[in-house]
Design an enzyme around this catalytic site. Structure first.
Site, PDB file in Angstrom:
ATOM      1  N   ASP A  66      56.567 -27.612  18.113  1.00  0.00           N
ATOM      2  CA  ASP A  66      55.351 -27.647  18.915  1.00  0.00           C
ATOM      3  C   ASP A  66      54.230 -26.924  18.180  1.00  0.00           C
ATOM      4  OD1 ASP A  66      56.812 -25.197  19.456  1.00  0.00           O
ATOM      5  OD2 ASP A  66      55.391 -24.800  21.078  1.00  0.00           O
ATOM      6  N   GLU A  93      57.701 -22.808  21.376  1.00  0.00           N
ATOM      7  CA  GLU A  93      57.414 -21.497  20.805  1.00  0.00           C
ATOM      8  C   GLU A  93      55.969 -21.088  21.028  1.00  0.00           C
ATOM      9  OE1 GLU A  93      56.549 -18.297  17.937  1.00  0.00           O
ATOM     10  OE2 GLU A  93      55.560 -20.244  18.145  1.00  0.00           O
TER      11      GLU A  93
END
Length: 379
Positions: free
Chosen positions: A70, A134
């Site tokens: 991400d 994250e």
């Protein structure tokens, strides 16, 4: 040979802005499965995660990699001079959101792992844990993967997180720990009144100013052997009052603390609440405190794991890395509860910036470092 540069480019072209998967984990699951890894999607909530293992489950020598696909939002796309999800290369530099943080790191360790098990199948296991959470709240990402591993009796002996760790030059820094992080929000409530008659009001503004000053002026510590001094930053003070003849009833403020191993989230929470109580009593106002602890500080003491990584870094880059605990937080704060963990990755100068980019040569160099680490670990 698996080309980590091409894999990085393929991942960049997946618009995986948290919490969107964007095709990145689908791509990795496909290439890892083709390379003989047993892959399991560990999705939780709205977050997609991937667990991949080559080799015997529960083997005593199980080397783990951790990373995320991400990325943070692009921001003002007009400000970009290159397409943020184009992975275009100019003068040996690849541009795109996630090139530095950290799709190149994921591509490098995935490529290293796939080639290693094909060319020199080890007596042991290699585990990849890759999350899509994250950069977000980090509630259903690496923690979900670790919860799955616990329930499935999967285990890493050691783990390397592939976050960008080098400030300016490839190979100069390994992270062996991270500071803790927490944020505290204070809401001060008094009594609204006319500014010409302050004795008829209870003004929350002097109270919040006093509280913020007490907190910002306090020296938390002077650092430790492996950590810099803890820091507290006042990040906002708000009233929302546009009228100059009105004393507001309420105002708020917030601080962020990055703390070393002399403290815990609990001990700092007690201190913050004590300071708020003193100001509340001094000014006759109510002070409400809300606290979020994002992660505790941790340290992987220098030893076998850091030596393994440092030796590989020096062999491939010619640079002797510093063992550091600087910077923000990472998912290593979760992994440290499972096994010893260190971090090593690329130069992180452009992460989260407009025109985020990485030198193509660094991606290839990073794969070489990871390959040497695997070779030495299983030797």
């Amino acid at each position: 040979m698996t080309d980590p540069v091409q894999l990085t480019a393929d991942l960049i072209r997946c618009p995986s802005v948290t919490p969107e998967e964007g095709g990145a984990l689908v791509l990795l699951e496909s290439v890892l499965s083709d390379a003989g890894f047993d892959c399991t999607r560990v999705d939780r909530g709205s977050i997609c995660n991937l667990f991949a293992r080559w080799g015997q489950k529960g083997h005593a020598r199980s080397f783990g990699f951790n990373g995320h696909t991400d990325v943070v939002p692009v921001g003002d796309e007009v400000a970009w001079t290159m397409p943020p999800f184009g992975a275009e290369v100019r003068d040996g530099v690849m541009y795109g959101r996630g090139t530095t943080d950290m799709k190149s790191g994921v591509a490098a360790f995935a490529a290293a792992a796939m080639d290693f098990v094909r060319d020199t199948p080890p007596d042991g296991a290699i585990i990849l844990t890759i999350t899509g959470d994250e950069e977000g709240d980090a509630v259903d990402g690496t923690t979900a993967l670790l919860d799955y591993m616990y329930s499935a009796d999967e285990r890493m002996s050691v783990c390397l997180v592939g976050e960008p760790t080098c400030p300016n030059k490839m190979g100069e820094m390994i992270k062996i720990g991270r500071r803790g992080s927490m944020t505290a929000w204070f809401t001060v409530t008094g009594v609204q009144g006319h500014s010409a008659y302050p004795h008829r009001a209870k003004n929350p503004l002097p109270a919040i100013a006093r509280l913020m000053d007490r907190l910002a002026s306090h020296e938390l510590d002077q650092g430790t052997d492996h950590f810099d001094a803890s820091t507290l930053a006042v990040v906002t003070i708000d009233t929302g009052n546009a009228a100059t003849n009105v004393i507001p009833a309420q105002c708020s403020g917030a601080v962020n603390i990055r703390f070393n191993d002399l403290h815990s989230g609990a001990s700092l929470s007690d201190w913050l609440k004590s300071e708020a109580d003193q100001v509340s009593a001094e000014y006759g106002v109510e002070v409400d405190v809300k606290i979020k602890i994002s992660g505790e500080s941790f340290l992987t003491p220098p030893g076998a794991l850091s030596d393994l990584v440092a030796d590989a870094v020096e062999a491939e880059t010619g640079v002797t890395p510093e063992l550091s605990t600087t910077g923000g937080t990472s998912d290593a704060r979760f992994v440290k509860n499972h096994c010893p963990v260190v971090e090593f990755g690329l130069v992180g100068r452009t992460m989260h910036q407009v025109d985020e980019c990485v030198e193509v040569a660094q991606i290839e160099q990073l794969k070489a470092v990871y390959t040497r680490i695997l070779t030495d670990f299983f030797a």
